[in-house]
Motif scaffolding. Structure first.
Motif, PDB file in Angstrom:
ATOM      1  N   GLY A   1      31.344 -31.267  34.791  1.00  0.00           N
ATOM      2  CA  GLY A   1      30.064 -31.920  35.026  1.00  0.00           C
ATOM      3  C   GLY A   1      28.954 -30.916  35.253  1.00  0.00           C
ATOM      4  O   GLY A   1      27.825 -31.091  34.796  1.00  0.00           O
ATOM      5  N   SER A   2      29.247 -29.815  35.948  1.00  0.00           N
ATOM      6  CA  SER A   2      28.263 -28.773  36.211  1.00  0.00           C
ATOM      7  C   SER A   2      28.977 -27.429  36.220  1.00  0.00           C
ATOM      8  O   SER A   2      30.085 -27.308  36.763  1.00  0.00           O
ATOM      9  CB  SER A   2      27.579 -29.020  37.563  1.00  0.00           C
ATOM     10  OG  SER A   2      26.675 -27.968  37.866  1.00  0.00           O
ATOM     11  N   TRP A   3      28.342 -26.407  35.606  1.00  0.00           N
ATOM     12  CA  TRP A   3      28.946 -25.080  35.512  1.00  0.00           C
ATOM     13  C   TRP A   3      27.994 -24.091  36.182  1.00  0.00           C
ATOM     14  O   TRP A   3      26.843 -23.943  35.781  1.00  0.00           O
ATOM     15  CB  TRP A   3      29.168 -24.700  34.039  1.00  0.00           C
ATOM     16  CG  TRP A   3      29.787 -23.340  33.845  1.00  0.00           C
ATOM     17  CD1 TRP A   3      29.154 -22.137  33.896  1.00  0.00           C
ATOM     18  CD2 TRP A   3      31.157 -23.038  33.569  1.00  0.00           C
ATOM     19  NE1 TRP A   3      30.031 -21.114  33.686  1.00  0.00           N
ATOM     20  CE2 TRP A   3      31.273 -21.632  33.470  1.00  0.00           C
ATOM     21  CE3 TRP A   3      32.281 -23.821  33.382  1.00  0.00           C
ATOM     22  CZ2 TRP A   3      32.481 -20.993  33.197  1.00  0.00           C
ATOM     23  CZ3 TRP A   3      33.491 -23.195  33.113  1.00  0.00           C
ATOM     24  CH2 TRP A   3      33.591 -21.803  33.018  1.00  0.00           C
ATOM     25  N   SER A   4      28.471 -23.401  37.190  1.00  0.00           N
ATOM     26  CA  SER A   4      27.658 -22.421  37.902  1.00  0.00           C
ATOM     27  C   SER A   4      28.409 -21.094  37.914  1.00  0.00           C
ATOM     28  O   SER A   4      29.570 -21.033  38.324  1.00  0.00           O
ATOM     29  CB  SER A   4      27.382 -22.889  39.339  1.00  0.00           C
ATOM     30  OG  SER A   4      26.651 -21.915  40.048  1.00  0.00           O
ATOM     31  N   LEU A   5      27.734 -20.036  37.468  1.00  0.00           N
ATOM     32  CA  LEU A   5      28.340 -18.712  37.390  1.00  0.00           C
ATOM     33  C   LEU A   5      27.468 -17.727  38.149  1.00  0.00           C
ATOM     34  O   LEU A   5      26.276 -17.612  37.883  1.00  0.00           O
ATOM     35  CB  LEU A   5      28.483 -18.260  35.926  1.00  0.00           C
ATOM     36  CG  LEU A   5      28.961 -16.828  35.686  1.00  0.00           C
ATOM     37  CD1 LEU A   5      30.374 -16.633  36.206  1.00  0.00           C
ATOM     38  CD2 LEU A   5      28.875 -16.466  34.200  1.00  0.00           C
ATOM     39  N   GLY A   6      28.066 -17.036  39.105  1.00  0.00           N
ATOM     40  CA  GLY A   6      27.354 -16.010  39.852  1.00  0.00           C
ATOM     41  C   GLY A   6      28.083 -14.681  39.687  1.00  0.00           C
ATOM     42  O   GLY A   6      29.262 -14.576  40.011  1.00  0.00           O
ATOM     43  N   ALA A   7      27.394 -13.685  39.144  1.00  0.00           N
ATOM     44  CA  ALA A   7      28.038 -12.403  38.876  1.00  0.00           C
ATOM     45  C   ALA A   7      27.013 -11.285  38.965  1.00  0.00           C
ATOM     46  O   ALA A   7      25.810 -11.502  38.734  1.00  0.00           O
ATOM     47  CB  ALA A   7      28.692 -12.403  37.492  1.00  0.00           C
ATOM     48  N   GLU A   8      27.469 -10.075  39.279  1.00  0.00           N
ATOM     49  CA  GLU A   8      26.589  -8.920  39.254  1.00  0.00           C
ATOM     50  C   GLU A   8      26.251  -8.526  37.815  1.00  0.00           C
ATOM     51  O   GLU A   8      25.151  -8.070  37.523  1.00  0.00           O
ATOM     52  CB  GLU A   8      27.250  -7.738  39.977  1.00  0.00           C
ATOM     53  CG  GLU A   8      27.446  -7.975  41.470  1.00  0.00           C
ATOM     54  CD  GLU A   8      28.097  -6.789  42.151  1.00  0.00           C
ATOM     55  OE1 GLU A   8      28.375  -5.789  41.443  1.00  0.00           O
ATOM     56  OE2 GLU A   8      28.322  -6.862  43.374  1.00  0.00           O
ATOM     57  N   ARG A   9      27.193  -8.702  36.916  1.00  0.00           N
ATOM     58  CA  ARG A   9      26.963  -8.370  35.514  1.00  0.00           C
ATOM     59  C   ARG A   9      27.802  -9.287  34.638  1.00  0.00           C
ATOM     60  O   ARG A   9      28.958  -9.561  34.957  1.00  0.00           O
ATOM     61  CB  ARG A   9      27.347  -6.915  35.245  1.00  0.00           C
ATOM     62  CG  ARG A   9      27.005  -6.451  33.831  1.00  0.00           C
ATOM     63  CD  ARG A   9      27.468  -5.032  33.604  1.00  0.00           C
ATOM     64  NE  ARG A   9      27.082  -4.546  32.276  1.00  0.00           N
ATOM     65  CZ  ARG A   9      27.555  -3.434  31.737  1.00  0.00           C
ATOM     66  NH1 ARG A   9      28.415  -2.690  32.409  1.00  0.00           N
ATOM     67  NH2 ARG A   9      27.163  -3.058  30.536  1.00  0.00           N
ATOM     68  N   VAL A  10      27.220  -9.777  33.552  1.00  0.00           N
ATOM     69  CA  VAL A  10      27.925 -10.631  32.595  1.00  0.00           C
ATOM     70  C   VAL A  10      27.878  -9.937  31.242  1.00  0.00           C
ATOM     71  O   VAL A  10      26.790  -9.632  30.731  1.00  0.00           O
ATOM     72  CB  VAL A  10      27.300 -12.040  32.502  1.00  0.00           C
ATOM     73  CG1 VAL A  10      28.014 -12.867  31.444  1.00  0.00           C
ATOM     74  CG2 VAL A  10      27.368 -12.743  33.853  1.00  0.00           C
TER      75      VAL A  10
END
Length: 192
Positions: A128-137
């Motif tokens: 339903g919802s996609w959240s991505l938290g990263a220093e580098r992708v």
């Protein structure tokens, strides 16, 4: 012949079905079942010869299966089920699972790891919802296709696009707005 010797030669049939340990544990044959009880009379092991089933119970305390110098193998012709009112924990140097199909059903899934590596022919996510938290992708692919029905927005401090061959932008209308200068640099600039 003493009375005690007579009892040994001709035991009571009922008593012959019960075996006692010095501390009070007992084993009895109850029909097609062999039942082992502790000193308090609580059942700890039941073997049902008619059903071919066995049950091990720890009435008080923990049930521990241990092989300090070997392996513990649990093998079933049908299903193996683990059920707990609290937590099921696994501790090992490595955990391996070999199955045709693996399913997880959970209200919440939390994974904490140093390295997450996935190798698959196809990966499909339906969320339903996609959240991505990263220093580098970092993404690498031969082709990338995104289909967005609504708004596609990028917010960044700086944006740089490097294309080796051709860049094409097709839209119903195009608007470029800059607070400061706008530069267009090329061998030829064709408008219209």
């Amino acid at each position: 012949m003493t009375r005690q010797a007579a009892l040994r030669l001709y035991p009571d049939p009922k008593e012959s079905e019960r075996v006692h340990t010095p501390r009070g544990a007992s084993a009895t044959a109850e029909g097609e079942r062999l039942v082992v009880r502790d000193a308090r009379g609580a059942i700890v092991v039941v073997y049902d010869a008619e059903a071919g089933s066995a049950t091990i119970v720890a009435p008080v305390g923990d049930l521990r299966l241990a092989a300090p110098t070997g392996s513990v193998v649990i093998e079933a012709g049908e299903d193996v089920e683990l059920s707990s009112r609290r937590t099921v924990r696994t501790r090992a140097v490595a955990v391996e699972s070999d199955a045709d199909v693996t399913r997880f059903r959970s209200k919440a899934l939390e994974v904490v790891t140093g390295v997450w590596q996935t190798t698959a022919r196809t990966v499909v996510h339906g969320v339903g919802s996609w959240s991505l938290g990263a220093e580098r992708v970092l993404e690498r692919a031969n082709d990338v296709v995104r289909a967005v029905q609504g708004l596609m927005e990028t917010r960044a401090g700086r944006v740089r696009t490097v294309v080796q061959d051709t860049t094409q932008v097709r839209s119903g209308s195009t608007s470029i707005s800059s607070k400061e200068d706008t530069f267009i640099d090329g061998r030829r600039v064709l408008l219209g």
